[in-house]
Motif scaffolding. Sequence first.
Motif, PDB file in Angstrom:
ATOM      1  N   TYR A 134     -14.585  -7.993   5.913  1.00  0.00           N
ATOM      2  CA  TYR A 134     -15.285  -7.559   6.906  1.00  0.00           C
ATOM      3  C   TYR A 134     -16.251  -6.339   6.729  1.00  0.00           C
ATOM      4  O   TYR A 134     -15.678  -5.272   6.056  1.00  0.00           O
ATOM      5  N   ASN A 135     -17.575  -6.631   6.623  1.00  0.00           N
ATOM      6  CA  ASN A 135     -18.332  -5.547   6.034  1.00  0.00           C
ATOM      7  C   ASN A 135     -18.371  -4.290   6.877  1.00  0.00           C
ATOM      8  O   ASN A 135     -18.582  -2.928   6.057  1.00  0.00           O
ATOM      9  N   GLU A 136     -18.069  -4.161   7.998  1.00  0.00           N
ATOM     10  CA  GLU A 136     -17.819  -2.723   8.834  1.00  0.00           C
ATOM     11  C   GLU A 136     -16.882  -1.867   8.121  1.00  0.00           C
ATOM     12  O   GLU A 136     -17.125  -0.674   8.293  1.00  0.00           O
ATOM     13  N   THR A 137     -15.832  -2.543   8.056  1.00  0.00           N
ATOM     14  CA  THR A 137     -14.681  -1.594   7.237  1.00  0.00           C
ATOM     15  C   THR A 137     -14.143  -2.055   5.803  1.00  0.00           C
ATOM     16  O   THR A 137     -13.195  -1.221   5.383  1.00  0.00           O
ATOM     17  N   ASN A 138     -14.835  -3.015   5.254  1.00  0.00           N
ATOM     18  CA  ASN A 138     -14.400  -3.429   3.974  1.00  0.00           C
ATOM     19  C   ASN A 138     -13.199  -3.998   3.958  1.00  0.00           C
ATOM     20  O   ASN A 138     -12.552  -3.804   2.599  1.00  0.00           O
ATOM     21  N   GLN A 139     -12.601  -4.353   4.964  1.00  0.00           N
ATOM     22  CA  GLN A 139     -11.248  -4.896   4.976  1.00  0.00           C
ATOM     23  C   GLN A 139     -11.271  -6.440   4.829  1.00  0.00           C
ATOM     24  O   GLN A 139     -11.960  -7.296   5.123  1.00  0.00           O
ATOM     25  N   SER A 153     -18.570 -10.766   3.925  1.00  0.00           N
ATOM     26  CA  SER A 153     -18.908 -10.937   2.515  1.00  0.00           C
ATOM     27  C   SER A 153     -17.590 -11.750   2.058  1.00  0.00           C
ATOM     28  O   SER A 153     -16.406 -11.495   1.999  1.00  0.00           O
ATOM     29  N   LYS A 154     -18.187 -12.865   1.193  1.00  0.00           N
ATOM     30  CA  LYS A 154     -17.273 -13.995   0.647  1.00  0.00           C
ATOM     31  C   LYS A 154     -17.041 -13.632  -0.732  1.00  0.00           C
ATOM     32  O   LYS A 154     -18.156 -13.545  -1.509  1.00  0.00           O
ATOM     33  N   SER A 155     -15.778 -13.679  -1.287  1.00  0.00           N
ATOM     34  CA  SER A 155     -15.758 -13.736  -2.903  1.00  0.00           C
ATOM     35  C   SER A 155     -14.633 -14.232  -3.416  1.00  0.00           C
ATOM     36  O   SER A 155     -13.442 -14.713  -2.570  1.00  0.00           O
ATOM     37  N   LEU A 156     -14.328 -14.515  -4.494  1.00  0.00           N
ATOM     38  CA  LEU A 156     -13.322 -15.452  -4.994  1.00  0.00           C
ATOM     39  C   LEU A 156     -12.213 -14.418  -5.692  1.00  0.00           C
ATOM     40  O   LEU A 156     -12.911 -13.735  -6.854  1.00  0.00           O
ATOM     41  N   LEU A 157     -11.247 -14.428  -5.576  1.00  0.00           N
ATOM     42  CA  LEU A 157     -10.190 -13.391  -6.442  1.00  0.00           C
ATOM     43  C   LEU A 157      -9.930 -14.105  -7.701  1.00  0.00           C
ATOM     44  O   LEU A 157      -9.912 -15.222  -7.897  1.00  0.00           O
ATOM     45  N   SER A 158      -9.880 -13.334  -8.698  1.00  0.00           N
ATOM     46  CA  SER A 158      -9.679 -13.710 -10.089  1.00  0.00           C
ATOM     47  C   SER A 158      -8.363 -13.933 -10.150  1.00  0.00           C
ATOM     48  O   SER A 158      -7.509 -13.598  -9.412  1.00  0.00           O
ATOM     49  N   VAL A 159      -8.015 -14.717 -11.312  1.00  0.00           N
ATOM     50  CA  VAL A 159      -6.650 -15.144 -11.511  1.00  0.00           C
ATOM     51  C   VAL A 159      -5.879 -13.740 -11.764  1.00  0.00           C
ATOM     52  O   VAL A 159      -4.953 -13.646 -11.316  1.00  0.00           O
ATOM     53  N   LYS A 193     -14.494 -26.909   2.894  1.00  0.00           N
ATOM     54  CA  LYS A 193     -15.640 -26.024   3.615  1.00  0.00           C
ATOM     55  C   LYS A 193     -16.480 -25.092   2.713  1.00  0.00           C
ATOM     56  O   LYS A 193     -17.461 -24.616   2.819  1.00  0.00           O
ATOM     57  N   ASP A 194     -15.252 -24.632   1.710  1.00  0.00           N
ATOM     58  CA  ASP A 194     -15.821 -23.700   0.669  1.00  0.00           C
ATOM     59  C   ASP A 194     -16.712 -24.428  -0.355  1.00  0.00           C
ATOM     60  O   ASP A 194     -17.556 -23.804  -1.197  1.00  0.00           O
ATOM     61  N   GLY A 195     -16.724 -25.866  -0.341  1.00  0.00           N
ATOM     62  CA  GLY A 195     -17.479 -26.628  -1.254  1.00  0.00           C
ATOM     63  C   GLY A 195     -16.531 -27.480  -2.190  1.00  0.00           C
ATOM     64  O   GLY A 195     -15.494 -26.909  -2.504  1.00  0.00           O
ATOM     65  N   PHE A 196     -16.882 -28.509  -2.819  1.00  0.00           N
ATOM     66  CA  PHE A 196     -15.970 -29.260  -3.688  1.00  0.00           C
ATOM     67  C   PHE A 196     -15.477 -28.370  -4.959  1.00  0.00           C
ATOM     68  O   PHE A 196     -14.344 -28.447  -5.378  1.00  0.00           O
ATOM     69  N   VAL A 197     -16.706 -28.125  -5.712  1.00  0.00           N
ATOM     70  CA  VAL A 197     -16.465 -27.028  -7.058  1.00  0.00           C
ATOM     71  C   VAL A 197     -15.759 -26.054  -6.618  1.00  0.00           C
ATOM     72  O   VAL A 197     -14.559 -25.455  -7.331  1.00  0.00           O
ATOM     73  N   GLU A 198     -16.029 -25.282  -5.701  1.00  0.00           N
ATOM     74  CA  GLU A 198     -15.461 -24.185  -5.495  1.00  0.00           C
ATOM     75  C   GLU A 198     -13.958 -24.250  -4.871  1.00  0.00           C
ATOM     76  O   GLU A 198     -13.141 -23.440  -5.202  1.00  0.00           O
ATOM     77  N   ASN A 199     -13.643 -25.488  -4.215  1.00  0.00           N
ATOM     78  CA  ASN A 199     -12.237 -25.655  -3.824  1.00  0.00           C
ATOM     79  C   ASN A 199     -11.262 -25.602  -5.437  1.00  0.00           C
ATOM     80  O   ASN A 199     -10.358 -25.361  -5.474  1.00  0.00           O
ATOM     81  N   ASN A 200     -11.947 -26.523  -6.261  1.00  0.00           N
ATOM     82  CA  ASN A 200     -11.418 -26.791  -7.570  1.00  0.00           C
ATOM     83  C   ASN A 200     -11.133 -25.480  -8.134  1.00  0.00           C
ATOM     84  O   ASN A 200     -10.239 -25.146  -9.008  1.00  0.00           O
ATOM     85  N   ARG A 201     -11.991 -24.738  -8.108  1.00  0.00           N
ATOM     86  CA  ARG A 201     -12.121 -23.322  -8.751  1.00  0.00           C
ATOM     87  C   ARG A 201     -10.875 -22.288  -8.238  1.00  0.00           C
ATOM     88  O   ARG A 201     -10.071 -21.649  -8.765  1.00  0.00           O
ATOM     89  N   SER A 202     -10.991 -22.438  -6.878  1.00  0.00           N
ATOM     90  CA  SER A 202      -9.908 -21.857  -6.104  1.00  0.00           C
ATOM     91  C   SER A 202      -8.367 -22.145  -6.387  1.00  0.00           C
ATOM     92  O   SER A 202      -7.559 -21.288  -6.777  1.00  0.00           O
ATOM     93  N   LYS A 203      -8.190 -23.277  -6.342  1.00  0.00           N
ATOM     94  CA  LYS A 203      -6.875 -24.085  -6.703  1.00  0.00           C
ATOM     95  C   LYS A 203      -6.427 -23.581  -8.029  1.00  0.00           C
ATOM     96  O   LYS A 203      -5.359 -23.256  -8.322  1.00  0.00           O
ATOM     97  N   ALA A 204      -7.248 -23.642  -9.086  1.00  0.00           N
ATOM     98  CA  ALA A 204      -7.180 -23.140 -10.444  1.00  0.00           C
ATOM     99  C   ALA A 204      -6.461 -21.855 -10.542  1.00  0.00           C
ATOM    100  O   ALA A 204      -5.974 -21.641 -11.325  1.00  0.00           O
TER     101      ALA A 204
END
Length: 322
Positions: A134-139, A153-159, A193-204
Amino acid sequence: MNLQTKISLKKSSSHLIDYSSKVFLVGSCFSENIGDKLAYFKFQTEQNPFGILFHPLAIKTLISRAISKEHYTDADVVFHNEQWHGFDAHSKLSNVSKEQLLQTLNTRLKETYNDLKSASHLVITLGTAWVYRYNETNQVVANCHKIPQKQFSKSLLSVQEICEVLKSIEAQVRGLNEEISIIYTVSPVRHLKDGFVENNRSKAHLTSAIHQLLEEKASLKQSNSFYFPSYEIMMDELRDYRFYAEDMVHPNALAVQYIWNTFASNWISNEALKTMDVVDGIQKGLQHRPFNEKSEAHQKFLQQLDSKIAEIQDRFRHMTFK
């Protein structure tokens, strides 16, 4: 002819779930699929006090606030679409009353603390590595509550980030309950909804982080954390669209039953499996609808059913049947 690639699993020789176990489940919607099965068979379970939580940070927030007894205040809720929402909880907890929402959140924090303290098993189902801030609070939020996406703002957590989150969860939980067994799994639900490639990155990322944690624990000869391959069973053993619901994203009832059967055969004690058969018979008996409720045969059936319920309740006092 073998028409299926099977994942080789070996039943644990210890830490098994039985009817004395207390199982706390948290995370993605698949944790509720497993939790509902455990509840049907009358195991002692609690699940998702804040509703479905999709990503690791949301799970950590719930557990951290519960254990540290960090209650929610007015500053922690937001008003949108004529309801009050908590960014750490699912929309099903939202309320038109701010006071009622805060009371619910804080009551469930207290219940979570007590459940974690007494649990024998914690089942954590990770759904996605994508998070919204959430941009207003960075939460980092658990749920956006249909607030316009431009406010996040959307981001992918690293391993490594996920691994550190899981380490933090383990440290806090074991500080409260040293003997608890933790079972990790990755949800078989595809977040397209994140995208096909994005889903696979996420699960990995989720899978890699869990196994990095487990490998580190193994090197320290700590053997009370485990992995159950829900996602892999769906992708490799059930790789056919007939195992998906109409949205082609969620496992259907047949797939959930298949994965549950695999979980039960690997994680539930042999003695408890026998009791499950009895409970299943009672549950089906309670669902039975006779053609003639006043018939002699049906009355005899009800007497036998009551006798079975009384017998099993005498063995397991926590069981109740409606």
